[in-house]
Write a protein that holds these residues in place. Sequence first.
Motif, PDB file in Angstrom:
ATOM      1  N   GLY A  42      16.597  -2.630  -4.645  1.00  9.90           N
ATOM      2  CA  GLY A  42      16.487  -1.632  -3.592  1.00  9.90           C
ATOM      3  C   GLY A  42      17.338  -0.413  -3.875  1.00  9.90           C
ATOM      4  O   GLY A  42      17.652  -0.087  -5.028  1.00  9.90           O
ATOM      5  N   CYS A  43      17.751   0.251  -2.823  1.00  8.13           N
ATOM      6  CA  CYS A  43      18.568   1.455  -2.981  1.00  8.13           C
ATOM      7  C   CYS A  43      19.987   1.133  -3.427  1.00  8.13           C
ATOM      8  O   CYS A  43      20.771   2.052  -3.695  1.00  8.13           O
ATOM      9  CB  CYS A  43      18.582   2.257  -1.687  1.00  8.13           C
ATOM     10  N   ASP A  72      11.027   8.305  -5.541  1.00 12.56           N
ATOM     11  CA  ASP A  72      11.981   7.232  -5.292  1.00 12.56           C
ATOM     12  C   ASP A  72      11.418   5.929  -5.844  1.00 12.56           C
ATOM     13  O   ASP A  72      10.249   5.605  -5.610  1.00 12.56           O
ATOM     14  CB  ASP A  72      12.254   7.084  -3.792  1.00 12.56           C
ATOM     15  N   PHE A  73      12.241   5.199  -6.553  1.00 12.62           N
ATOM     16  CA  PHE A  73      11.808   3.925  -7.134  1.00 12.62           C
ATOM     17  C   PHE A  73      13.036   3.061  -7.367  1.00 12.62           C
ATOM     18  O   PHE A  73      14.159   3.566  -7.467  1.00 12.62           O
ATOM     19  CB  PHE A  73      11.064   4.148  -8.454  1.00 12.62           C
ATOM     20  N   PHE A  74      12.833   1.755  -7.430  1.00 15.16           N
ATOM     21  CA  PHE A  74      13.962   0.851  -7.641  1.00 15.16           C
ATOM     22  C   PHE A  74      13.482  -0.523  -8.082  1.00 15.16           C
ATOM     23  O   PHE A  74      12.279  -0.785  -8.161  1.00 15.16           O
ATOM     24  CB  PHE A  74      14.849   0.747  -6.394  1.00 15.16           C
ATOM     25  N   ALA A 105       9.211  -0.556  -1.123  1.00 18.01           N
ATOM     26  CA  ALA A 105       9.431   0.579  -2.023  1.00 18.01           C
ATOM     27  C   ALA A 105       8.613   1.793  -1.603  1.00 18.01           C
ATOM     28  O   ALA A 105       9.098   2.934  -1.646  1.00 18.01           O
ATOM     29  CB  ALA A 105       9.089   0.178  -3.460  1.00 18.01           C
ATOM     30  N   ASN A 152      10.073   3.373   1.605  1.00 14.78           N
ATOM     31  CA  ASN A 152      11.300   4.095   1.281  1.00 14.78           C
ATOM     32  C   ASN A 152      11.004   5.455   0.656  1.00 14.78           C
ATOM     33  O   ASN A 152      11.629   6.468   1.006  1.00 14.78           O
ATOM     34  CB  ASN A 152      12.134   3.241   0.318  1.00 14.78           C
ATOM     35  N   TYR A 192       9.449  -0.268  -9.321  1.00 16.78           N
ATOM     36  CA  TYR A 192       8.266   0.292  -8.654  1.00 16.78           C
ATOM     37  C   TYR A 192       8.707   1.319  -7.615  1.00 16.78           C
ATOM     38  O   TYR A 192       9.760   1.173  -6.992  1.00 16.78           O
ATOM     39  CB  TYR A 192       7.437  -0.799  -7.963  1.00 16.78           C
ATOM     40  N   GLY A 193       7.895   2.329  -7.458  1.00 16.53           N
ATOM     41  CA  GLY A 193       8.144   3.339  -6.430  1.00 16.53           C
ATOM     42  C   GLY A 193       7.031   4.363  -6.434  1.00 16.53           C
ATOM     43  O   GLY A 193       5.962   4.150  -7.004  1.00 16.53           O
ATOM     44  N   THR A 212      18.165   0.370   2.210  1.00 17.85           N
ATOM     45  CA  THR A 212      16.864   0.639   1.604  1.00 17.85           C
ATOM     46  C   THR A 212      15.882   0.911   2.728  1.00 17.85           C
ATOM     47  O   THR A 212      15.792   0.124   3.668  1.00 17.85           O
ATOM     48  CB  THR A 212      16.396  -0.562   0.768  1.00 17.85           C
ATOM     49  N   SER A 213      15.171   2.036   2.646  1.00 20.30           N
ATOM     50  CA  SER A 213      14.231   2.418   3.692  1.00 20.30           C
ATOM     51  C   SER A 213      14.914   2.399   5.055  1.00 20.30           C
ATOM     52  O   SER A 213      14.423   1.812   6.018  1.00 20.30           O
ATOM     53  CB  SER A 213      13.010   1.481   3.692  1.00 20.30           C
TER      54      SER A 213
END
Length: 356
Positions: A23-24, A75-77, A91, A94, A156-157, A311-312
């Motif tokens: 996540g973030c 944005d991706f993580f 993802a 977010n 993925y993002g 995250t989100s």
Amino acid sequence: MNIAVPQPARETVRLTSLAHGGGCGCKIAPGVLTALLENQPKHGPFERLLVGAETSDDAAVWALDGETCVIGTTDFFMPMVDDPVDFGRIAATNAISDVYAMGGTPIFALAILGMPVGKIAPETVAEILKGGAEICAEAGVPVAGGHSIDNPEPVYGLAVVGLCQRDRLRKNSDAKIGDALILTKPLGVGVYSAAIKKGALSAGAYRDFVATTTRLNKVGVEFAKDSDVHAMTDVTGFGLLGHGLEVARGAGVSVVFDLDALPLLPEAEHLAQEGFVTGASHRNWQSYGDAVRLPEGLPDWRRHLLTDPQTSGGLLISCAPQKAAATVELARSVGFGDAAVVGRIQEGEPGVRCLA
């Protein structure tokens, strides 16, 4: 006659086991990021670039003409959950949030995909993409393309493009002295993700986790219609304190949070006390320096919730105090039941203060 040859059962691999973070919480610490960007060459000025990297805002904004702006973000993580559909949904939510945080409406998205080929089943990757597409459909946007690579860890993002009326653009740097601060989602996502990583999160808490991280911040479009809403940002990987600090520095004001007013996920306090904390939480705290002041004697677990990478996460809104109650009510009426007034903007040295 064709004879079916039995195939060995494919081993199910936990997505979170393939990633060193999730996540973030994967974000580079704010202090490190500032140092990396500090000496980058400046090109321009570009008259139509209304928002760039100067105030660490949520997205870039370009004026198409005197009335319309185009918003661009990415944005991706790495995964913070093992369910591939949930990973894709989180993802995507977010990534799209950055457009809503600017007051804009997304119009299309491009997928960003990196997967460890040979370690993860193609069917699993398809499920990740499916989850992302579901959220994009909910937001009313197509996934119009994208790019994929063979990557050691799953990533993925989305890159998202949106539009906004120029007079409805909301930046993180326009907070005004006297404003009320409103947070629309509860804190504790990073604490929950640390518990997920160790298999310690209850089924009910997991449902709460997915519900909050897949709730689109569409309400940002409605907030931006109100001229008394002066600034917005979404709270993500740098934690509440980090994103509050961006607001303070951008507007040259003092951000004050009331600790007892902050909404938390139901099990966040207990899990934080039990030591479920992400590495990003520690990195965030080390990056703030003297710009953040906490009450003397504040327990570490409470500090971890303030530095917890979301995250989100929810929108942090700076609005005229007389509109605070109506803004909270609007958020709650569209599903943000934990929305609350959590602080205010005061005159003073740019920084963040927390009051118990």
